[in-house]
Motif scaffolding. Structure first.
Motif, PDB file in Angstrom:
ATOM      1  N   VAL A  20       0.834  -1.208   0.000  1.00  0.00           N
ATOM      2  CA  VAL A  20       0.000   0.000   0.000  1.00  0.00           C
ATOM      3  C   VAL A  20       0.868   1.257   0.000  1.00  0.00           C
ATOM      4  O   VAL A  20       0.596   2.224  -0.728  1.00  0.00           O
ATOM      5  CB  VAL A  20      -0.952  -0.024   1.209  1.00  0.00           C
ATOM      6  N   LEU A  21       1.937   1.259   0.800  1.00  0.00           N
ATOM      7  CA  LEU A  21       2.828   2.421   0.833  1.00  0.00           C
ATOM      8  C   LEU A  21       3.518   2.643  -0.505  1.00  0.00           C
ATOM      9  O   LEU A  21       3.681   3.788  -0.955  1.00  0.00           O
ATOM     10  CB  LEU A  21       3.864   2.241   1.942  1.00  0.00           C
ATOM     11  N   LEU A  22       3.937   1.565  -1.168  1.00  0.00           N
ATOM     12  CA  LEU A  22       4.558   1.693  -2.486  1.00  0.00           C
ATOM     13  C   LEU A  22       3.572   2.237  -3.510  1.00  0.00           C
ATOM     14  O   LEU A  22       3.924   3.091  -4.345  1.00  0.00           O
ATOM     15  CB  LEU A  22       5.111   0.336  -2.942  1.00  0.00           C
ATOM     16  N   VAL A  23       2.330   1.748  -3.458  1.00  0.00           N
ATOM     17  CA  VAL A  23       1.317   2.252  -4.379  1.00  0.00           C
ATOM     18  C   VAL A  23       1.062   3.738  -4.145  1.00  0.00           C
ATOM     19  O   VAL A  23       0.957   4.535  -5.094  1.00  0.00           O
ATOM     20  CB  VAL A  23       0.019   1.440  -4.237  1.00  0.00           C
ATOM     21  N   ILE A  24       0.987   4.141  -2.881  1.00  0.00           N
ATOM     22  CA  ILE A  24       0.779   5.556  -2.565  1.00  0.00           C
ATOM     23  C   ILE A  24       1.966   6.392  -3.024  1.00  0.00           C
ATOM     24  O   ILE A  24       1.807   7.505  -3.551  1.00  0.00           O
ATOM     25  CB  ILE A  24       0.535   5.727  -1.051  1.00  0.00           C
ATOM     26  N   LEU A  25       3.201   5.839  -2.852  1.00  0.00           N
ATOM     27  CA  LEU A  25       4.389   6.579  -3.274  1.00  0.00           C
ATOM     28  C   LEU A  25       4.438   6.755  -4.786  1.00  0.00           C
ATOM     29  O   LEU A  25       4.776   7.833  -5.290  1.00  0.00           O
ATOM     30  CB  LEU A  25       5.644   5.848  -2.789  1.00  0.00           C
ATOM     31  N   VAL A  26       4.095   5.706  -5.524  1.00  0.00           N
ATOM     32  CA  VAL A  26       4.146   5.776  -6.978  1.00  0.00           C
ATOM     33  C   VAL A  26       3.024   6.659  -7.525  1.00  0.00           C
ATOM     34  O   VAL A  26       3.229   7.423  -8.483  1.00  0.00           O
ATOM     35  CB  VAL A  26       4.074   4.358  -7.582  1.00  0.00           C
ATOM     36  N   LYS A  32      -3.307  13.061  -5.537  1.00  0.00           N
ATOM     37  CA  LYS A  32      -3.581  14.490  -5.389  1.00  0.00           C
ATOM     38  C   LYS A  32      -4.664  14.940  -6.372  1.00  0.00           C
ATOM     39  O   LYS A  32      -5.496  15.789  -6.048  1.00  0.00           O
ATOM     40  CB  LYS A  32      -2.298  15.294  -5.620  1.00  0.00           C
ATOM     41  N   LEU A  33      -4.644  14.367  -7.575  1.00  0.00           N
ATOM     42  CA  LEU A  33      -5.692  14.680  -8.551  1.00  0.00           C
ATOM     43  C   LEU A  33      -7.056  14.239  -8.040  1.00  0.00           C
ATOM     44  O   LEU A  33      -8.051  14.956  -8.209  1.00  0.00           O
ATOM     45  CB  LEU A  33      -5.381  13.999  -9.885  1.00  0.00           C
ATOM     46  N   VAL A  34      -7.119  13.079  -7.399  1.00  0.00           N
ATOM     47  CA  VAL A  34      -8.389  12.600  -6.838  1.00  0.00           C
ATOM     48  C   VAL A  34      -8.885  13.561  -5.761  1.00  0.00           C
ATOM     49  O   VAL A  34     -10.073  13.904  -5.708  1.00  0.00           O
ATOM     50  CB  VAL A  34      -8.222  11.175  -6.284  1.00  0.00           C
ATOM     51  N   VAL A  35      -7.963  14.020  -4.914  1.00  0.00           N
ATOM     52  CA  VAL A  35      -8.346  14.971  -3.865  1.00  0.00           C
ATOM     53  C   VAL A  35      -8.875  16.266  -4.476  1.00  0.00           C
ATOM     54  O   VAL A  35      -9.888  16.827  -4.031  1.00  0.00           O
ATOM     55  CB  VAL A  35      -7.140  15.252  -2.949  1.00  0.00           C
ATOM     56  N   GLN A  36      -8.207  16.737  -5.540  1.00  0.00           N
ATOM     57  CA  GLN A  36      -8.664  17.963  -6.191  1.00  0.00           C
ATOM     58  C   GLN A  36     -10.013  17.766  -6.870  1.00  0.00           C
ATOM     59  O   GLN A  36     -10.857  18.672  -6.878  1.00  0.00           O
ATOM     60  CB  GLN A  36      -7.616  18.413  -7.216  1.00  0.00           C
ATOM     61  N   LEU A  37     -10.228  16.581  -7.448  1.00  0.00           N
ATOM     62  CA  LEU A  37     -11.530  16.300  -8.058  1.00  0.00           C
ATOM     63  C   LEU A  37     -12.640  16.306  -7.016  1.00  0.00           C
ATOM     64  O   LEU A  37     -13.750  16.784  -7.285  1.00  0.00           O
ATOM     65  CB  LEU A  37     -11.482  14.953  -8.779  1.00  0.00           C
ATOM     66  N   PHE A  38     -12.367  15.782  -5.833  1.00  0.00           N
ATOM     67  CA  PHE A  38     -13.359  15.815  -4.762  1.00  0.00           C
ATOM     68  C   PHE A  38     -13.647  17.264  -4.342  1.00  0.00           C
ATOM     69  O   PHE A  38     -14.798  17.609  -4.045  1.00  0.00           O
ATOM     70  CB  PHE A  38     -12.873  14.997  -3.570  1.00  0.00           C
ATOM     71  N   LYS A  39     -12.606  18.100  -4.327  1.00  0.00           N
ATOM     72  CA  LYS A  39     -12.834  19.508  -3.998  1.00  0.00           C
ATOM     73  C   LYS A  39     -13.694  20.188  -5.058  1.00  0.00           C
ATOM     74  O   LYS A  39     -14.614  20.957  -4.729  1.00  0.00           O
ATOM     75  CB  LYS A  39     -11.493  20.227  -3.869  1.00  0.00           C
ATOM     76  N   GLU A  40     -13.399  19.903  -6.334  1.00  0.00           N
ATOM     77  CA  GLU A  40     -14.196  20.491  -7.406  1.00  0.00           C
ATOM     78  C   GLU A  40     -15.642  19.986  -7.362  1.00  0.00           C
ATOM     79  O   GLU A  40     -16.576  20.736  -7.642  1.00  0.00           O
ATOM     80  CB  GLU A  40     -13.572  20.153  -8.765  1.00  0.00           C
ATOM     81  N   SER A 250     -10.065   3.475  -7.153  1.00  0.00           N
ATOM     82  CA  SER A 250      -9.573   2.841  -5.926  1.00  0.00           C
ATOM     83  C   SER A 250      -9.684   3.795  -4.741  1.00  0.00           C
ATOM     84  O   SER A 250     -10.395   3.524  -3.765  1.00  0.00           O
ATOM     85  CB  SER A 250      -8.131   2.368  -6.114  1.00  0.00           C
ATOM     86  N   VAL A 251      -8.998   4.921  -4.847  1.00  0.00           N
ATOM     87  CA  VAL A 251      -8.998   5.868  -3.727  1.00  0.00           C
ATOM     88  C   VAL A 251     -10.373   6.514  -3.557  1.00  0.00           C
ATOM     89  O   VAL A 251     -10.890   6.631  -2.440  1.00  0.00           O
ATOM     90  CB  VAL A 251      -7.920   6.948  -3.950  1.00  0.00           C
ATOM     91  N   GLY A 252     -10.983   6.922  -4.677  1.00  0.00           N
ATOM     92  CA  GLY A 252     -12.296   7.566  -4.577  1.00  0.00           C
ATOM     93  C   GLY A 252     -13.363   6.655  -4.009  1.00  0.00           C
ATOM     94  O   GLY A 252     -14.133   7.054  -3.136  1.00  0.00           O
ATOM     95  N   ASP A 253     -13.409   5.413  -4.497  1.00  0.00           N
ATOM     96  CA  ASP A 253     -14.400   4.468  -3.972  1.00  0.00           C
ATOM     97  C   ASP A 253     -14.137   4.157  -2.500  1.00  0.00           C
ATOM     98  O   ASP A 253     -15.085   3.989  -1.718  1.00  0.00           O
ATOM     99  CB  ASP A 253     -14.380   3.177  -4.789  1.00  0.00           C
ATOM    100  N   PHE A 254     -12.870   4.092  -2.118  1.00  0.00           N
ATOM    101  CA  PHE A 254     -12.544   3.843  -0.709  1.00  0.00           C
ATOM    102  C   PHE A 254     -13.034   4.982   0.174  1.00  0.00           C
ATOM    103  O   PHE A 254     -13.597   4.751   1.258  1.00  0.00           O
ATOM    104  CB  PHE A 254     -11.034   3.654  -0.560  1.00  0.00           C
ATOM    105  N   VAL A 255     -12.855   6.210  -0.285  1.00  0.00           N
ATOM    106  CA  VAL A 255     -13.324   7.368   0.491  1.00  0.00           C
ATOM    107  C   VAL A 255     -14.845   7.363   0.591  1.00  0.00           C
ATOM    108  O   VAL A 255     -15.417   7.633   1.656  1.00  0.00           O
ATOM    109  CB  VAL A 255     -12.807   8.665  -0.150  1.00  0.00           C
ATOM    110  N   LEU A 256     -15.524   7.043  -0.509  1.00  0.00           N
ATOM    111  CA  LEU A 256     -16.989   7.004  -0.484  1.00  0.00           C
ATOM    112  C   LEU A 256     -17.505   5.895   0.429  1.00  0.00           C
ATOM    113  O   LEU A 256     -18.504   6.078   1.137  1.00  0.00           O
ATOM    114  CB  LEU A 256     -17.523   6.815  -1.894  1.00  0.00           C
ATOM    115  N   VAL A 257     -16.815   4.749   0.429  1.00  0.00           N
ATOM    116  CA  VAL A 257     -17.218   3.663   1.336  1.00  0.00           C
ATOM    117  C   VAL A 257     -17.027   4.089   2.784  1.00  0.00           C
ATOM    118  O   VAL A 257     -17.875   3.815   3.653  1.00  0.00           O
ATOM    119  CB  VAL A 257     -16.418   2.388   1.011  1.00  0.00           C
ATOM    120  N   LEU A 258     -15.917   4.767   3.079  1.00  0.00           N
ATOM    121  CA  LEU A 258     -15.702   5.267   4.442  1.00  0.00           C
ATOM    122  C   LEU A 258     -16.787   6.260   4.843  1.00  0.00           C
ATOM    123  O   LEU A 258     -17.236   6.259   6.001  1.00  0.00           O
ATOM    124  CB  LEU A 258     -14.326   5.925   4.535  1.00  0.00           C
TER     125      LEU A 258
END
Length: 392
Positions: A20-26, A32-40, A250-258
Protein backbone atom coordinates in the motif's frame (compact mmCIF):
# COMPACT_ATOMS: atom_id res chain seq x y z
CA UNK A 1 1.09 -23.39 16.93
CA UNK A 2 -0.90 -20.31 17.93
CA UNK A 3 2.28 -18.21 18.03
CA UNK A 4 3.12 -19.33 14.50
CA UNK A 5 -0.33 -18.24 13.29
CA UNK A 6 0.13 -14.78 14.78
CA UNK A 7 3.55 -14.61 13.13
CA UNK A 8 2.06 -15.44 9.75
CA UNK A 9 -0.65 -12.81 10.23
CA UNK A 10 1.98 -10.21 11.16
CA UNK A 11 4.08 -11.04 8.09
CA UNK A 12 1.05 -10.82 5.81
CA UNK A 13 0.00 -7.49 7.34
CA UNK A 14 3.52 -6.12 6.96
CA UNK A 15 3.69 -7.14 3.30
CA UNK A 16 0.25 -5.64 2.62
CA UNK A 17 1.27 -2.38 4.34
CA UNK A 18 4.45 -2.15 2.27
CA UNK A 19 2.49 -2.72 -0.93
CA UNK A 20 0.00 0.00 0.00
CA UNK A 21 2.83 2.42 0.83
CA UNK A 22 4.56 1.69 -2.49
CA UNK A 23 1.32 2.25 -4.38
CA UNK A 24 0.78 5.56 -2.57
CA UNK A 25 4.39 6.58 -3.27
CA UNK A 26 4.15 5.78 -6.98
CA UNK A 27 0.67 7.28 -7.47
CA UNK A 28 1.00 10.24 -5.12
CA UNK A 29 0.42 12.79 -7.90
CA UNK A 30 -2.66 10.98 -9.14
CA UNK A 31 -3.96 10.71 -5.60
CA UNK A 32 -3.58 14.49 -5.39
CA UNK A 33 -5.69 14.68 -8.55
CA UNK A 34 -8.39 12.60 -6.84
CA UNK A 35 -8.35 14.97 -3.86
CA UNK A 36 -8.66 17.96 -6.19
CA UNK A 37 -11.53 16.30 -8.06
CA UNK A 38 -13.36 15.82 -4.76
CA UNK A 39 -12.83 19.51 -4.00
CA UNK A 40 -14.20 20.49 -7.41
CA UNK A 41 -17.18 18.17 -6.88
CA UNK A 42 -17.88 19.93 -3.60
CA UNK A 43 -17.78 23.30 -5.37
CA UNK A 44 -20.14 22.04 -8.08
CA UNK A 45 -22.67 20.70 -5.59
CA UNK A 46 -22.41 23.90 -3.54
CA UNK A 47 -23.21 25.88 -6.71
CA UNK A 48 -26.12 23.54 -7.56
CA UNK A 49 -27.52 22.30 -4.22
CA UNK A 50 -30.71 21.02 -5.84
CA UNK A 51 -28.66 18.14 -7.27
CA UNK A 52 -29.04 16.53 -3.85
CA UNK A 53 -32.79 16.31 -4.49
CA UNK A 54 -32.24 13.96 -7.44
CA UNK A 55 -32.08 10.77 -5.30
CA UNK A 56 -35.43 11.65 -3.72
CA UNK A 57 -37.11 11.94 -7.12
CA UNK A 58 -35.41 8.75 -8.29
CA UNK A 59 -36.51 6.88 -5.16
CA UNK A 60 -40.12 7.97 -5.59
CA UNK A 61 -40.12 6.97 -9.27
CA UNK A 62 -38.56 3.56 -8.60
CA UNK A 63 -41.08 2.99 -5.80
CA UNK A 64 -43.88 3.67 -8.30
CA UNK A 65 -42.26 1.21 -10.75
CA UNK A 66 -42.12 -1.45 -8.02
CA UNK A 67 -45.79 -0.92 -7.19
CA UNK A 68 -46.73 -1.29 -10.86
CA UNK A 69 -44.63 -4.45 -11.15
CA UNK A 70 -46.33 -6.02 -8.13
CA UNK A 71 -49.75 -4.99 -9.44
CA UNK A 72 -49.21 -6.62 -12.84
CA UNK A 73 -47.57 -9.65 -11.19
CA UNK A 74 -50.72 -10.27 -9.14
CA UNK A 75 -52.83 -10.06 -12.31
CA UNK A 76 -50.54 -12.42 -14.21
CA UNK A 77 -50.19 -14.99 -11.44
CA UNK A 78 -53.91 -15.04 -10.74
CA UNK A 79 -54.79 -15.60 -14.40
CA UNK A 80 -55.20 -18.99 -16.09
CA UNK A 81 -57.52 -21.39 -17.88
CA UNK A 82 -59.89 -23.36 -15.67
CA UNK A 83 -59.26 -27.11 -16.08
CA UNK A 84 -61.52 -29.68 -14.39
CA UNK A 85 -59.76 -32.94 -13.52
CA UNK A 86 -61.29 -36.40 -13.31
CA UNK A 87 -61.38 -36.49 -9.52
CA UNK A 88 -63.85 -33.58 -9.37
CA UNK A 89 -61.05 -31.07 -8.70
CA UNK A 90 -60.24 -28.01 -10.75
CA UNK A 91 -57.21 -25.79 -11.17
CA UNK A 92 -56.03 -22.87 -13.25
CA UNK A 93 -53.39 -23.66 -15.86
CA UNK A 94 -51.38 -20.99 -17.67
CA UNK A 95 -50.82 -21.26 -21.38
CA UNK A 96 -47.66 -20.21 -23.21
CA UNK A 97 -48.84 -16.62 -23.64
CA UNK A 98 -49.34 -16.18 -19.89
CA UNK A 99 -45.94 -17.69 -19.15
CA UNK A 100 -44.36 -15.33 -21.67
CA UNK A 101 -46.17 -12.39 -20.05
CA UNK A 102 -44.60 -13.29 -16.71
CA UNK A 103 -41.06 -12.92 -18.12
CA UNK A 104 -42.05 -9.89 -20.17
CA UNK A 105 -43.21 -8.20 -16.96
CA UNK A 106 -39.86 -8.95 -15.31
CA UNK A 107 -37.89 -7.53 -18.25
CA UNK A 108 -40.03 -4.40 -18.27
CA UNK A 109 -39.47 -3.95 -14.52
CA UNK A 110 -35.68 -4.22 -14.89
CA UNK A 111 -35.72 -1.89 -17.88
CA UNK A 112 -37.77 0.82 -16.17
CA UNK A 113 -35.56 0.72 -13.06
CA UNK A 114 -32.40 1.14 -15.12
CA UNK A 115 -34.10 3.84 -17.20
CA UNK A 116 -34.92 5.90 -14.10
CA UNK A 117 -31.35 5.54 -12.80
CA UNK A 118 -30.01 6.48 -16.25
CA UNK A 119 -32.15 9.62 -16.30
CA UNK A 120 -30.67 10.64 -12.94
CA UNK A 121 -27.14 10.09 -14.28
CA UNK A 122 -27.89 12.10 -17.41
CA UNK A 123 -29.34 15.05 -15.47
CA UNK A 124 -26.39 15.18 -13.07
CA UNK A 125 -23.87 14.84 -15.90
CA UNK A 126 -25.51 17.59 -17.94
CA UNK A 127 -25.67 20.01 -15.02
CA UNK A 128 -22.09 19.38 -13.87
CA UNK A 129 -20.72 19.56 -17.43
CA UNK A 130 -22.52 22.88 -17.93
CA UNK A 131 -21.00 24.13 -14.66
CA UNK A 132 -17.51 22.99 -15.68
CA UNK A 133 -17.55 24.59 -19.14
CA UNK A 134 -18.87 27.92 -17.87
CA UNK A 135 -16.04 30.38 -17.33
CA UNK A 136 -18.07 32.87 -15.33
CA UNK A 137 -19.62 30.76 -12.58
CA UNK A 138 -21.58 33.78 -11.34
CA UNK A 139 -23.62 33.75 -14.57
CA UNK A 140 -24.37 30.04 -14.38
CA UNK A 141 -28.14 30.34 -14.72
CA UNK A 142 -30.20 27.18 -14.16
CA UNK A 143 -28.05 24.23 -15.32
CA UNK A 144 -30.32 21.62 -13.72
CA UNK A 145 -33.40 22.91 -15.56
CA UNK A 146 -31.39 23.12 -18.77
CA UNK A 147 -30.16 19.56 -18.25
CA UNK A 148 -33.72 18.32 -17.75
CA UNK A 149 -34.75 20.10 -20.95
CA UNK A 150 -31.92 18.46 -22.92
CA UNK A 151 -32.84 15.06 -21.49
CA UNK A 152 -36.50 15.33 -22.43
CA UNK A 153 -35.82 16.80 -25.86
CA UNK A 154 -32.71 14.99 -27.08
CA UNK A 155 -31.42 12.17 -24.85
CA UNK A 156 -34.38 9.95 -23.92
CA UNK A 157 -33.50 7.48 -26.68
CA UNK A 158 -29.89 7.28 -25.51
CA UNK A 159 -30.96 6.53 -21.94
CA UNK A 160 -33.55 4.00 -23.14
CA UNK A 161 -31.00 2.13 -25.24
CA UNK A 162 -28.32 2.10 -22.53
CA UNK A 163 -30.75 0.98 -19.84
CA UNK A 164 -32.15 -1.74 -22.10
CA UNK A 165 -28.68 -3.26 -22.60
CA UNK A 166 -28.10 -3.45 -18.85
CA UNK A 167 -31.63 -4.76 -18.20
CA UNK A 168 -31.13 -7.46 -20.85
CA UNK A 169 -27.99 -8.72 -19.11
CA UNK A 170 -29.83 -8.75 -15.76
CA UNK A 171 -32.70 -10.64 -17.39
CA UNK A 172 -30.30 -13.28 -18.76
CA UNK A 173 -28.80 -13.62 -15.29
CA UNK A 174 -32.29 -14.20 -13.83
CA UNK A 175 -33.06 -16.86 -16.46
CA UNK A 176 -29.72 -18.55 -15.82
CA UNK A 177 -30.34 -18.56 -12.08
CA UNK A 178 -33.76 -20.16 -12.59
CA UNK A 179 -32.25 -22.76 -14.89
CA UNK A 180 -29.51 -23.38 -12.36
CA UNK A 181 -32.01 -24.10 -9.57
CA UNK A 182 -34.05 -26.29 -11.92
CA UNK A 183 -31.35 -28.61 -13.24
CA UNK A 184 -28.75 -28.34 -10.47
CA UNK A 185 -27.65 -31.65 -9.08
CA UNK A 186 -25.68 -31.39 -5.82
CA UNK A 187 -23.72 -34.49 -6.73
CA UNK A 188 -22.65 -33.14 -10.13
CA UNK A 189 -19.99 -30.58 -9.23
CA UNK A 190 -19.04 -29.89 -12.83
CA UNK A 191 -22.49 -28.50 -13.67
CA UNK A 192 -22.54 -26.41 -10.50
CA UNK A 193 -19.10 -25.04 -11.29
CA UNK A 194 -20.11 -24.11 -14.84
CA UNK A 195 -23.26 -22.34 -13.67
CA UNK A 196 -21.29 -20.41 -11.04
CA UNK A 197 -18.70 -19.39 -13.64
CA UNK A 198 -21.43 -18.16 -15.99
CA UNK A 199 -23.05 -16.17 -13.21
CA UNK A 200 -19.71 -14.61 -12.25
CA UNK A 201 -18.89 -13.68 -15.85
CA UNK A 202 -22.32 -12.16 -16.42
CA UNK A 203 -22.09 -10.19 -13.19
CA UNK A 204 -18.67 -8.80 -14.14
CA UNK A 205 -19.97 -7.96 -17.62
CA UNK A 206 -22.97 -6.20 -16.09
CA UNK A 207 -20.77 -4.05 -13.85
CA UNK A 208 -18.55 -3.18 -16.80
CA UNK A 209 -21.62 -2.17 -18.82
CA UNK A 210 -22.94 -0.05 -15.97
CA UNK A 211 -19.61 1.75 -15.65
CA UNK A 212 -19.24 2.27 -19.40
CA UNK A 213 -22.87 3.36 -19.77
CA UNK A 214 -22.51 5.92 -16.99
CA UNK A 215 -19.47 7.43 -18.69
CA UNK A 216 -21.25 7.32 -22.07
CA UNK A 217 -24.05 9.38 -20.54
CA UNK A 218 -21.46 11.96 -19.49
CA UNK A 219 -20.09 12.25 -23.05
CA UNK A 220 -23.64 12.47 -24.38
CA UNK A 221 -24.43 15.27 -21.94
CA UNK A 222 -21.27 17.13 -23.01
CA UNK A 223 -21.46 16.81 -26.80
CA UNK A 224 -24.89 15.34 -27.58
CA UNK A 225 -23.40 12.22 -29.19
CA UNK A 226 -25.52 9.07 -29.65
CA UNK A 227 -25.02 6.19 -27.25
CA UNK A 228 -22.60 4.05 -29.30
CA UNK A 229 -20.39 6.96 -30.30
CA UNK A 230 -20.39 8.34 -26.76
CA UNK A 231 -19.48 4.90 -25.37
CA UNK A 232 -16.60 4.62 -27.84
CA UNK A 233 -15.29 8.09 -26.94
CA UNK A 234 -15.67 7.39 -23.23
CA UNK A 235 -13.76 4.12 -23.58
CA UNK A 236 -10.99 5.95 -25.47
CA UNK A 237 -10.70 8.62 -22.76
CA UNK A 238 -10.69 6.05 -19.98
CA UNK A 239 -8.02 3.86 -21.59
CA UNK A 240 -5.80 6.86 -22.40
CA UNK A 241 -5.98 7.91 -18.72
CA UNK A 242 -5.84 4.41 -17.25
CA UNK A 243 -3.67 5.26 -14.23
CA UNK A 244 -5.83 8.23 -13.32
CA UNK A 245 -8.95 6.09 -13.67
CA UNK A 246 -7.38 3.45 -11.43
CA UNK A 247 -6.59 6.07 -8.79
CA UNK A 248 -10.13 7.46 -8.90
CA UNK A 249 -11.78 4.05 -8.78
CA UNK A 250 -9.57 2.84 -5.93
CA UNK A 251 -9.00 5.87 -3.73
CA UNK A 252 -12.30 7.57 -4.58
CA UNK A 253 -14.40 4.47 -3.97
CA UNK A 254 -12.54 3.84 -0.71
CA UNK A 255 -13.32 7.37 0.49
CA UNK A 256 -16.99 7.00 -0.48
CA UNK A 257 -17.22 3.66 1.34
CA UNK A 258 -15.70 5.27 4.44
CA UNK A 259 -18.28 8.04 4.21
CA UNK A 260 -21.11 5.50 4.03
CA UNK A 261 -19.69 3.58 6.98
CA UNK A 262 -19.36 6.80 8.96
CA UNK A 263 -23.00 7.70 8.30
CA UNK A 264 -24.22 4.23 9.29
CA UNK A 265 -22.08 4.07 12.45
CA UNK A 266 -23.08 7.58 13.55
CA UNK A 267 -26.76 6.82 12.96
CA UNK A 268 -26.59 3.54 14.89
CA UNK A 269 -24.77 5.20 17.82
CA UNK A 270 -27.37 7.95 18.01
CA UNK A 271 -30.08 5.28 17.83
CA UNK A 272 -28.48 3.38 20.70
CA UNK A 273 -28.47 6.48 22.86
CA UNK A 274 -32.14 7.14 22.08
CA UNK A 275 -33.19 3.52 22.64
CA UNK A 276 -31.50 3.36 26.03
CA UNK A 277 -33.85 6.08 27.20
CA UNK A 278 -36.90 3.98 26.28
CA UNK A 279 -38.16 1.77 29.07
CA UNK A 280 -39.73 -1.61 28.38
CA UNK A 281 -37.91 -2.33 25.11
CA UNK A 282 -36.71 -5.96 25.22
CA UNK A 283 -35.20 -6.37 21.74
CA UNK A 284 -33.33 -3.15 20.84
CA UNK A 285 -31.23 -4.75 18.10
CA UNK A 286 -34.15 -5.13 15.70
CA UNK A 287 -34.85 -1.37 15.31
CA UNK A 288 -31.11 -0.68 15.30
CA UNK A 289 -30.58 -3.06 12.38
CA UNK A 290 -33.47 -1.48 10.48
CA UNK A 291 -32.11 2.00 11.19
CA UNK A 292 -28.66 0.94 10.00
CA UNK A 293 -30.04 -0.49 6.76
CA UNK A 294 -32.11 2.63 6.10
CA UNK A 295 -29.13 4.88 6.88
CA UNK A 296 -26.98 2.92 4.43
CA UNK A 297 -29.60 3.25 1.67
CA UNK A 298 -29.90 7.00 2.22
CA UNK A 299 -26.11 7.44 2.32
CA UNK A 300 -25.73 5.33 -0.82
CA UNK A 301 -28.29 7.43 -2.71
CA UNK A 302 -26.62 10.73 -1.87
CA UNK A 303 -23.07 9.40 -2.34
CA UNK A 304 -24.13 8.28 -5.82
CA UNK A 305 -24.69 11.94 -6.69
CA UNK A 306 -21.23 12.80 -5.41
CA UNK A 307 -19.68 9.88 -7.30
CA UNK A 308 -21.38 10.87 -10.54
CA UNK A 309 -20.21 14.46 -10.04
CA UNK A 310 -16.59 13.34 -9.59
CA UNK A 311 -16.73 11.13 -12.71
CA UNK A 312 -18.25 13.95 -14.76
CA UNK A 313 -15.62 16.47 -13.68
CA UNK A 314 -12.87 13.95 -14.45
CA UNK A 315 -14.10 13.34 -18.00
CA UNK A 316 -14.59 17.09 -18.50
CA UNK A 317 -11.01 17.55 -17.32
CA UNK A 318 -9.77 14.94 -19.83
CA UNK A 319 -11.81 16.49 -22.63
CA UNK A 320 -10.54 19.96 -21.72
CA UNK A 321 -6.94 18.72 -21.86
CA UNK A 322 -7.49 17.24 -25.33
CA UNK A 323 -9.44 20.15 -26.83
CA UNK A 324 -7.38 23.04 -25.44
CA UNK A 325 -3.71 23.77 -24.81
CA UNK A 326 -4.00 26.44 -22.14
CA UNK A 327 -2.09 29.04 -24.20
CA UNK A 328 -3.81 29.84 -27.49
CA UNK A 329 -6.99 28.13 -26.31
CA UNK A 330 -7.44 28.71 -22.57
CA UNK A 331 -8.59 25.88 -20.35
CA UNK A 332 -12.01 25.82 -18.74
CA UNK A 333 -10.70 24.03 -15.66
CA UNK A 334 -9.85 25.74 -12.40
CA UNK A 335 -6.33 26.67 -11.33
CA UNK A 336 -6.27 23.70 -8.98
CA UNK A 337 -6.79 21.27 -11.86
CA UNK A 338 -4.33 23.13 -14.11
CA UNK A 339 -1.51 21.88 -11.90
CA UNK A 340 -2.05 18.36 -13.27
CA UNK A 341 -1.54 19.14 -16.97
CA UNK A 342 1.78 18.89 -18.76
CA UNK A 343 2.27 22.59 -19.57
CA UNK A 344 0.98 23.61 -16.16
CA UNK A 345 3.24 26.64 -15.67
CA UNK A 346 2.35 28.23 -19.01
CA UNK A 347 -1.30 27.31 -18.55
CA UNK A 348 -1.35 28.85 -15.08
CA UNK A 349 0.29 32.02 -16.38
CA UNK A 350 -2.14 32.38 -19.26
CA UNK A 351 -5.04 31.17 -17.14
CA UNK A 352 -4.27 33.74 -14.49
CA UNK A 353 -4.39 36.50 -17.08
CA UNK A 354 -7.57 35.20 -18.70
CA UNK A 355 -9.40 34.90 -15.39
CA UNK A 356 -8.87 38.59 -14.54
CA UNK A 357 -11.50 39.45 -17.13
CA UNK A 358 -11.59 41.25 -20.39
CA UNK A 359 -10.45 44.53 -18.79
CA UNK A 360 -6.81 43.52 -18.59
CA UNK A 361 -6.95 42.28 -22.15
CA UNK A 362 -8.41 45.58 -23.29
CA UNK A 363 -5.72 47.47 -21.41
CA UNK A 364 -3.01 45.33 -22.99
CA UNK A 365 -4.53 45.90 -26.41
CA UNK A 366 -4.71 49.65 -25.75
CA UNK A 367 -1.09 49.80 -24.66
CA UNK A 368 -0.01 47.84 -27.70
CA UNK A 369 -2.01 50.15 -30.00
CA UNK A 370 -0.49 53.22 -28.34
CA UNK A 371 3.02 51.81 -28.70
CA UNK A 372 2.53 51.12 -32.39
CA UNK A 373 0.72 54.38 -33.20
CA UNK A 374 2.81 56.69 -31.00
CA UNK A 375 3.21 60.04 -32.85
CA UNK A 376 6.66 61.32 -33.72
CA UNK A 377 8.07 64.71 -32.65
CA UNK A 378 7.14 66.37 -35.96
CA UNK A 379 3.55 65.06 -35.71
CA UNK A 380 3.27 66.36 -32.15
CA UNK A 381 4.50 69.82 -33.31
CA UNK A 382 1.95 69.87 -36.15
CA UNK A 383 -0.88 68.91 -33.75
CA UNK A 384 0.17 71.69 -31.31
CA UNK A 385 0.19 74.28 -34.15
CA UNK A 386 -3.25 73.17 -35.33
CA UNK A 387 -4.66 73.42 -31.82
CA UNK A 388 -3.24 76.93 -31.30
CA UNK A 389 -4.69 78.12 -34.58
CA UNK A 390 -8.07 76.70 -33.65
CA UNK A 391 -8.00 78.49 -30.30
CA UNK A 392 -7.05 81.80 -31.95
Amino acid sequence: MRMNNWLYYAIAATVATLIVLLVILVMRKRIKLVVQLFKEAGKAIASMPFLLAEPVLTFVTIAAVIVLYLYFTVWIESAGMLVVESNNSAKYVKDSTMLFTRWYNLLAFLWFCQFVIGCQHMVIAGAVAGWFFTRNKAALGSPIVRSYGNLLRYHLGTVAFGSFVIALVQFIRALLKLLMHTVRNPQNRVTTFLFDCCQCCLQCFERFLQYLTRNAYILTAMHGDPFCQAGRNAFRLLTSNALRVFAINSVGDFVLVLAKVFVVVATVLVGMELIQQKAGLHHPYVPLILVGIFAYLVAHCFMTVYEMTVDTIFLCFCEDCESNDGITRPYYMSRGLMEFVQNSKKALAVGGDSRTGTTNQALRDGKAWAAVNKPTGEQQQQRATAISETVD
